[in-house]
Motif scaffolding. Sequence first.
Motif, PDB file in Angstrom:
ATOM      1  N   CYS A  67       0.256  13.132  -8.740  1.00 37.55           N
ATOM      2  CA  CYS A  67       1.370  12.089  -8.771  1.00 37.55           C
ATOM      3  C   CYS A  67       0.667  10.551  -8.750  1.00 37.55           C
ATOM      4  O   CYS A  67      -0.205  10.172  -8.198  1.00 37.55           O
ATOM      5  N   ALA A  68       1.667   9.399  -9.392  1.00 39.59           N
ATOM      6  CA  ALA A  68       0.875   8.532  -9.518  1.00 39.59           C
ATOM      7  C   ALA A  68       2.091   7.244  -9.379  1.00 39.59           C
ATOM      8  O   ALA A  68       3.302   7.644  -9.624  1.00 39.59           O
ATOM      9  N   ALA A  69       1.655   6.048  -9.008  1.00 36.83           N
ATOM     10  CA  ALA A  69       2.472   4.933  -9.079  1.00 36.83           C
ATOM     11  C   ALA A  69       1.640   3.760  -9.586  1.00 36.83           C
ATOM     12  O   ALA A  69       0.589   3.605  -9.192  1.00 36.83           O
ATOM     13  N   ASP A  70       2.508   2.918 -10.427  1.00 33.70           N
ATOM     14  CA  ASP A  70       1.862   1.664 -10.789  1.00 33.70           C
ATOM     15  C   ASP A  70       2.901   0.469 -10.947  1.00 33.70           C
ATOM     16  O   ASP A  70       4.027   0.997 -11.109  1.00 33.70           O
ATOM     17  N   ARG A  71       2.423  -0.575 -10.738  1.00 27.37           N
ATOM     18  CA  ARG A  71       3.475  -1.861 -10.724  1.00 27.37           C
ATOM     19  C   ARG A  71       3.860  -2.092 -12.039  1.00 27.37           C
ATOM     20  O   ARG A  71       4.910  -2.926 -12.267  1.00 27.37           O
ATOM     21  N   GLY A 111       6.441  31.234 -16.754  1.00 28.80           N
ATOM     22  CA  GLY A 111       7.182  30.920 -15.633  1.00 28.80           C
ATOM     23  C   GLY A 111       7.429  29.471 -15.236  1.00 28.80           C
ATOM     24  O   GLY A 111       7.102  28.699 -16.008  1.00 28.80           O
ATOM     25  N   SER A 112       7.744  29.166 -13.920  1.00 31.28           N
ATOM     26  CA  SER A 112       8.138  27.968 -13.570  1.00 31.28           C
ATOM     27  C   SER A 112       7.412  27.460 -12.227  1.00 31.28           C
ATOM     28  O   SER A 112       7.150  28.564 -11.499  1.00 31.28           O
ATOM     29  N   LEU A 113       7.220  26.130 -12.048  1.00 32.84           N
ATOM     30  CA  LEU A 113       6.686  25.570 -10.777  1.00 32.84           C
ATOM     31  C   LEU A 113       7.498  24.283 -10.615  1.00 32.84           C
ATOM     32  O   LEU A 113       7.808  23.605 -11.432  1.00 32.84           O
ATOM     33  N   ARG A 114       7.820  23.999  -9.469  1.00 31.64           N
ATOM     34  CA  ARG A 114       8.020  22.580  -9.006  1.00 31.64           C
ATOM     35  C   ARG A 114       7.022  22.044  -8.305  1.00 31.64           C
ATOM     36  O   ARG A 114       6.929  22.309  -6.913  1.00 31.64           O
ATOM     37  N   LEU A 115       6.662  20.856  -8.807  1.00 34.07           N
ATOM     38  CA  LEU A 115       5.683  20.004  -8.138  1.00 34.07           C
ATOM     39  C   LEU A 115       6.500  18.866  -7.275  1.00 34.07           C
ATOM     40  O   LEU A 115       7.468  18.339  -7.847  1.00 34.07           O
ATOM     41  N   SER A 116       6.132  18.635  -5.770  1.00 33.31           N
ATOM     42  CA  SER A 116       6.552  17.515  -5.171  1.00 33.31           C
ATOM     43  C   SER A 116       5.618  16.437  -5.057  1.00 33.31           C
ATOM     44  O   SER A 116       4.520  16.813  -4.802  1.00 33.31           O
ATOM     45  N   CYS A 117       6.013  15.087  -4.928  1.00 36.82           N
ATOM     46  CA  CYS A 117       5.054  14.151  -4.356  1.00 36.82           C
ATOM     47  C   CYS A 117       5.928  13.384  -3.316  1.00 36.82           C
ATOM     48  O   CYS A 117       6.974  12.629  -3.504  1.00 36.82           O
ATOM     49  N   ALA A 118       5.286  13.285  -2.036  1.00 35.68           N
ATOM     50  CA  ALA A 118       6.013  12.567  -1.026  1.00 35.68           C
ATOM     51  C   ALA A 118       5.183  11.365  -1.051  1.00 35.68           C
ATOM     52  O   ALA A 118       4.114  11.403  -0.765  1.00 35.68           O
ATOM     53  N   GLN A 174       0.823  -1.261   0.072  1.00 37.10           N
ATOM     54  CA  GLN A 174       0.092   0.200  -0.133  1.00 37.10           C
ATOM     55  C   GLN A 174       0.896   1.232   0.055  1.00 37.10           C
ATOM     56  O   GLN A 174       1.807   1.337   0.588  1.00 37.10           O
ATOM     57  N   LEU A 175       0.372   2.252  -0.800  1.00 38.19           N
ATOM     58  CA  LEU A 175       1.227   3.408  -0.859  1.00 38.19           C
ATOM     59  C   LEU A 175       0.342   4.553  -0.492  1.00 38.19           C
ATOM     60  O   LEU A 175      -0.623   4.585  -0.907  1.00 38.19           O
ATOM     61  N   GLN A 176       0.861   5.663  -0.167  1.00 34.24           N
ATOM     62  CA  GLN A 176       0.223   6.785  -0.114  1.00 34.24           C
ATOM     63  C   GLN A 176       1.176   7.962  -0.550  1.00 34.24           C
ATOM     64  O   GLN A 176       2.472   7.943  -0.648  1.00 34.24           O
ATOM     65  N   LEU A 177       0.365   8.954  -1.471  1.00 36.02           N
ATOM     66  CA  LEU A 177       1.156   9.734  -2.128  1.00 36.02           C
ATOM     67  C   LEU A 177       0.517  10.963  -2.011  1.00 36.02           C
ATOM     68  O   LEU A 177      -0.787  11.322  -1.783  1.00 36.02           O
ATOM     69  N   VAL A 178       1.540  12.279  -1.709  1.00 35.15           N
ATOM     70  CA  VAL A 178       0.960  13.519  -1.313  1.00 35.15           C
ATOM     71  C   VAL A 178       1.780  14.819  -2.074  1.00 35.15           C
ATOM     72  O   VAL A 178       2.817  14.715  -2.002  1.00 35.15           O
ATOM     73  N   GLU A 179       0.893  15.227  -2.939  1.00 40.88           N
ATOM     74  CA  GLU A 179       1.490  16.360  -3.872  1.00 40.88           C
ATOM     75  C   GLU A 179       1.564  17.658  -3.248  1.00 40.88           C
ATOM     76  O   GLU A 179       0.606  18.068  -2.415  1.00 40.88           O
ATOM     77  N   SER A 180       2.345  18.641  -3.474  1.00 42.87           N
ATOM     78  CA  SER A 180       2.382  19.833  -3.317  1.00 42.87           C
ATOM     79  C   SER A 180       3.210  20.606  -4.142  1.00 42.87           C
ATOM     80  O   SER A 180       3.696  20.218  -5.214  1.00 42.87           O
ATOM     81  N   GLY A 181       3.138  22.057  -4.110  1.00 43.85           N
ATOM     82  CA  GLY A 181       3.882  23.028  -4.952  1.00 43.85           C
ATOM     83  C   GLY A 181       2.917  23.553  -5.992  1.00 43.85           C
ATOM     84  O   GLY A 181       3.600  24.373  -6.835  1.00 43.85           O
ATOM     85  N   GLY A 182       1.699  23.366  -6.088  1.00 39.83           N
ATOM     86  CA  GLY A 182       0.913  23.780  -7.128  1.00 39.83           C
ATOM     87  C   GLY A 182       0.682  25.270  -6.808  1.00 39.83           C
ATOM     88  O   GLY A 182       1.184  25.850  -5.630  1.00 39.83           O
TER      89      GLY A 182
END
Length: 121
Positions: free
Chosen positions: A96-100, A16-23, A1-9
Amino acid sequence: QLQLVESGGGLVQAGGSLRLSCAASGRAFSRYFWGWFRQAPGKEHEFVATITWSGTNIDYADSVKGRFTISRDNANNMVYLIMNSLKPEDTAVYYCAADRQVVRAWPPDYWGQGTQVTVSS
């Protein structure tokens, strides 16, 4: 089981520029493919970028090639999306996404709650 949390929007002007993060939290991160999707208002989810945990395989949607960069920080269980030369058409909720098996089509095995990116003209 994974938990993903995005930030940075946020709100940024065109060009311009942005950096998105996924913990990421959970286990066995190396068993997953990682990436980002986005969903603009009234549209379906769209693949943006993908990376393996080793970082050896990376791919981008044609619409973001040359402008976006995906990376990961294995030590801190983070995945990033650096977005440069932003355009109004990049406005969307980014997930943010994760897949096997592969991060290419929606839905992936795991995704976060999303972070809003708005690009003004």
